[in-house]
Each structure stands twice: as structure tokens, then as C-alpha cells.
Design a protein around this motif. Structure first.
Motif, short mmCIF file in Angstrom:
data_model
loop_
_atom_site.label_atom_id
_atom_site.label_comp_id
_atom_site.label_asym_id
_atom_site.label_seq_id
_atom_site.Cartn_x
_atom_site.Cartn_y
_atom_site.Cartn_z
N ILE A 19 0.90 -1.26 0.03
CA ILE A 19 -0.14 -0.01 -0.12
C ILE A 19 0.93 1.27 0.11
CG2 ILE A 19 -1.91 -1.17 1.00
CD1 ILE A 19 -1.25 0.57 3.95
N LYS A 20 2.24 1.09 0.08
CA LYS A 20 3.09 2.25 0.22
C LYS A 20 2.93 3.18 -1.21
CE LYS A 20 7.70 3.57 1.13
NZ LYS A 20 8.59 3.52 2.41
N GLY A 21 2.52 4.32 -0.95
CA GLY A 21 2.68 5.21 -2.01
C GLY A 21 1.16 5.32 -2.61
N ILE A 22 0.27 4.57 -2.22
CA ILE A 22 -1.11 4.69 -2.71
C ILE A 22 -1.78 5.76 -1.69
CG2 ILE A 22 -3.27 3.48 -3.41
CD1 ILE A 22 -1.66 0.97 -3.62
N ASP A 23 -2.09 6.73 -2.17
CA ASP A 23 -2.45 7.95 -1.47
C ASP A 23 -4.21 7.73 -1.15
OD1 ASP A 23 -0.21 9.26 -1.42
OD2 ASP A 23 -0.59 10.72 -3.26
N THR A 24 -4.80 7.22 -2.00
CA THR A 24 -6.30 7.30 -1.78
C THR A 24 -6.82 5.81 -1.72
OG1 THR A 24 -6.67 9.26 -3.10
CG2 THR A 24 -8.77 7.89 -2.80
N ALA A 25 -7.87 5.62 -0.79
CA ALA A 25 -8.34 4.07 -0.57
C ALA A 25 -9.68 4.46 -0.70
CB ALA A 25 -7.95 3.60 0.69
N MET A 26 -10.45 3.10 -1.15
CA MET A 26 -11.79 3.25 -0.80
C MET A 26 -12.19 2.66 0.29
SD MET A 26 -12.94 4.55 -3.61
CE MET A 26 -14.83 4.30 -3.54
N PHE A 27 -13.02 3.48 1.16
CA PHE A 27 -13.43 3.33 2.60
C PHE A 27 -14.68 2.77 2.65
CE2 PHE A 27 -14.47 4.43 6.65
CZ PHE A 27 -13.32 4.03 7.61
N THR A 28 -15.05 1.52 3.04
CA THR A 28 -16.26 1.08 2.97
C THR A 28 -17.02 0.97 4.52
OG1 THR A 28 -16.01 -0.11 0.93
CG2 THR A 28 -17.79 -0.76 2.39
N THR A 29 -18.07 1.32 4.83
CA THR A 29 -18.76 1.31 6.05
C THR A 29 -20.18 0.59 5.72
OG1 THR A 29 -19.70 3.70 5.71
CG2 THR A 29 -17.80 3.47 7.08
N ILE A 30 -20.74 0.55 6.98
CA ILE A 30 -22.23 -0.47 6.85
C ILE A 30 -23.17 0.95 7.34
CG2 ILE A 30 -23.63 -2.13 7.93
CD1 ILE A 30 -20.91 -3.78 8.30
N SER A 31 -24.21 1.10 6.51
CA SER A 31 -25.28 1.94 6.54
C SER A 31 -26.35 1.16 6.93
CB SER A 31 -25.35 2.96 5.51
OG SER A 31 -26.12 2.47 4.45
N PRO A 32 -27.42 1.76 7.29
CA PRO A 32 -28.92 1.12 7.48
C PRO A 32 -29.36 0.50 6.07
CG PRO A 32 -28.89 3.21 8.70
CD PRO A 32 -27.79 3.12 8.01
N GLU A 33 -28.73 1.32 5.17
CA GLU A 33 -29.35 0.85 3.77
C GLU A 33 -28.27 -0.37 3.02
OE1 GLU A 33 -28.75 4.34 4.16
OE2 GLU A 33 -30.86 4.24 5.13
#
Length: 163
Positions: A19-33
Motif C-alpha cells: 500500500i506504500k505510495g497509494i494516497d487514496t483508498a476506498m473506505f467502506t462502512t455499513i449503513s442502514p441501507e
């Protein structure tokens, strides 16, 4: 160092390198939907089993983490890494100052000492990765998968425990 400590350290180092040098990640959370993913900038700190992100309290991800702290963070560049973990809201002024950069003034339209600014600390539990840098290795791996041959010894795709 015990064998268990050594394998844990090796797993952390492998993920750190990928992951070194990768600035942006896709961040996944759990919503009610259901599941929600959004791009987020990872803080430039050496991965030691935790990932850090800056955001604000008045976002849906803040409420989602409070409701269910299970998250997934995906990095994609020369390799693909999917990190499963538990998120925690951190309101440490010194840490916010440490991670703050001028770009956040513009992006978040505030300063690090704004009480609405928070840190999200993700404690990584496991990571699955796919290496894609070596075309010959990838072709061999895919051929073995297609022809139902054993790919267990390959290190192109692996899941490592980080706890």
C-alpha cells in the motif's frame, strides 16, 4: 522473536509494501441501507497494523462507524489490497495536528483544531492482496486457476491475518 510474532511482522511488512505510495483508498462502512464506499486519503504514516484517516463528525461515515465499526479499506494501484478491520473515532488534537496538511484547510474548509474534525483509526484484522506487477507470474497463476491446478503456494493472491 517467536514464529507467531515473526509471521505477524512479515504480514504487516507485506501489506505496508503493497500500500506504500497509494494516497487514496476506498473506505467502506455499513449503513442502514447496506454497504457504502467512498474515496479517502490515507495519512502518510508507516503502516503498523493501523490505518488513519481525517474527516468531520458531520458526515455519514461518522454515524455509520458509531453504529457499526466494521469497515473495509481497499487500495488499488500496481497491486490490489483489501483490508478488513475495526474503526474507532479518535479526537486527539496532537494527532490531528501531526496528520494535518495545508490541503485539508481547503478540502475540509476548516483547521485541525476545529472540534468537528476527527480521526478514524482502523485497526486491521486481515488483508487479502493480489499482486499484479509481474505479468509472467500473473499469467501462470491465471492459467493454473483456469485449469484447476493448485495455486496455494503462489503468493500472488493471499489472505494474511494481522492480529
Amino acid at each position: 522473536m517467536s514464529t507467531l510474532d515473526k509471521s505477524h511482522q512479515e504480514a504487516v511488512e507485506t501489506v505496508r509494501d503493497l500500500i506504500k505510495g497509494i494516497d487514496t483508498a476506498m473506505f467502506t462502512t455499513i449503513s442502514p441501507e447496506g454497504l457504502v464506499s467512498r474515496p479517502m486519503k490515507t495519512q502518510e504514516v508507516e503502516f503498523d497494523g493501523d490505518l488513519w484517516f481525517l474527516t468531520k463528525k458531520d458526515t455519514s461515515k461518522f454515524d455509520e462507524i458509531l453504529h457499526d465499526p466494521r469497515v473495509n479499506v481497499v487500495y488499488a494501484d500496481k497491486s490490489y489490497v483489501s483490508i478488513r478491520g475495526t474503526a474507532k473515532i479518535v479526537e486527539d488534537l496532537e494527532k490531528k495536528k501531526e496528520f494535518w496538511s495545508a490541503g485539508y484547510n481547503t478540502f475540509l474548509k476548516t483547521t485541525y483544531d476545529d472540534p468537528n474534525v476527527i480521526l478514524i483509526q482502523v485497526h486491521a484484522e486481515a488483508a487479502e492482496y493480489w499482486k499484479s506487477g509481474n505479468l509472467a507470474e500473473m499469467a501462470t497463476y491465471m492459467f493454473k486457476r483456469i485449469t484447476n491446478q493448485d495455486t496455494e503456494k503462489s503468493d500472488l493472491n493471499k489472505t494474511v491475518e494481522l492480529e
